[in-house]
Design a protein around this motif. Structure first.
Motif, PDB file in Angstrom:
ATOM      1  N   SER A 207       0.816  -1.210   0.000  1.00  0.00           N
ATOM      2  CA  SER A 207       0.000   0.000   0.000  1.00  0.00           C
ATOM      3  C   SER A 207       0.849   1.260   0.000  1.00  0.00           C
ATOM      4  O   SER A 207       2.045   1.227   0.286  1.00  0.00           O
ATOM      5  N   ALA A 208       0.188   2.374  -0.317  1.00  0.00           N
ATOM      6  CA  ALA A 208       0.742   3.715  -0.136  1.00  0.00           C
ATOM      7  C   ALA A 208      -0.220   4.463   0.772  1.00  0.00           C
ATOM      8  O   ALA A 208      -1.432   4.220   0.745  1.00  0.00           O
ATOM      9  N   HIS A 209       0.310   5.354   1.585  1.00  0.00           N
ATOM     10  CA  HIS A 209      -0.559   6.040   2.530  1.00  0.00           C
ATOM     11  C   HIS A 209      -0.116   7.481   2.748  1.00  0.00           C
ATOM     12  O   HIS A 209       1.040   7.849   2.484  1.00  0.00           O
ATOM     13  N   ALA A 210      -1.047   8.292   3.216  1.00  0.00           N
ATOM     14  CA  ALA A 210      -0.764   9.664   3.625  1.00  0.00           C
ATOM     15  C   ALA A 210      -1.661   9.981   4.820  1.00  0.00           C
ATOM     16  O   ALA A 210      -2.818   9.544   4.872  1.00  0.00           O
ATOM     17  N   SER A 211      -1.132  10.715   5.793  1.00  0.00           N
ATOM     18  CA  SER A 211      -1.914  11.047   6.974  1.00  0.00           C
ATOM     19  C   SER A 211      -1.577  12.453   7.456  1.00  0.00           C
ATOM     20  O   SER A 211      -0.486  12.971   7.223  1.00  0.00           O
TER      21      SER A 211
END
Length: 259
Positions: A207-211
């Motif tokens: 996965s790729a994520h941003a927060s």
């Protein structure tokens, strides 16, 4: 769900024990020193509610409630900390180079077959805890991180299998009183053991994520905590039969006391 609740309760009380120990040590060392500039510890405790997917890849969401616990105790070049479900140590061995290392344990990612009909036949997956090692470089306003996680997995009554995950991400922490912002973006790689147990697929990018999270100090010791993140399943994880929705969102709100 009961198992997960018990684990979180254990982590919470371990965290409280951690806070009691470091507070006692600090009280003994600094009994005669009230100078805030010399303070080498911080404690943040509160409650946090979130709205997130029932499991990774689910298109159904649920509400949850967790204790909000962050604490740090610093010695020269060494720091013990607890952040949520993560307990570890950080070491910064170089005086003029912003290179640091960390190691510790965190809660794992278990999954129950009964959570959704799409999981029928996949079995109950138990991953109670994960160990990790990490290296990161850069100042607080922008640092690069590389982390390796070890996860012992057990599906139903099968023997324990050993999986590894790798996280690469950028992190930025910016303080603009009364706000403290934390921004993170990166990707996760999974080995063949993790991918076969969770997704029945081969190894690759998971996965790729941003927060984005923000702490808002409403008073000297009281504030609000807000968090939002998005995760996009990629590669074999996205093509897996258990991935109904490849884009996963989560949001949360909490209140805390900070000392």
């Amino acid at each position: 769900m009961l198992i997960g609740a018990n684990i979180r309760r254990c982590v919470f009380f371990l965290g409280l024990l951690f806070l009691i120990v470091i507070s006692s040590v600090n009280a003994e060392e600094d009994d005669d020193n009230d100078d805030e500039a010399d303070k080498n510890w911080m404690v943040m405790i509160g409650a946090f509610g979130d709205y997130s997917p029932k499991f990774v890849g689910s298109d159904e969401y649920e509400w949850g409630a967790l204790p909000l616990l962050i604490a740090r105790y610093e010695w020269p070049r060494v720091c013990a900390y607890i952040e949520g479900d993560e307990l570890g140590f950080e070491v910064s061995p170089f005086e003029k180079m912003p290179l640091s290392f960390a190691a510790g344990v965190s809660l794992g990612e278990s999954r129950e077959e009964d959570n959704d009909p799409v999981l029928d036949g996949t079995g109950d997956i138990k991953n109670v805890a994960q160990g990790f090692g990490e290296a990161f470089y850069g100042p607080d306003w922008l640092s690069a991180h590389a982390r390796v996680r070890y996860a012992p997995l057990q599906r139903d009554s099968e023997s324990i299998r050993h999986a590894f995950l790798s996280d690469i991400y950028l992190e930025s922490e910016i303080e603009v009183i009364p706000f403290i912002f934390n921004i993170e973006a990166g990707m996760t790689m999974m080995d063949s053991t993790w991918s076969s147990v969770y997704y029945d697929e081969d190894a690759g990018i998971e996965s790729a994520h941003a927060s984005l999270s923000a702490m808002i100090m409403l008073a000297e010791h009281f504030g609000l905590y807000l968090q939002g993140d998005v995760t996009r399943l990629l590669g074999n994880a996205a093509s897996s039969a258990v991935s109904i929705d490849d884009t996963q969102y989560a949001a949360g709100l909490g209140a805390f006391l900070m000392f």
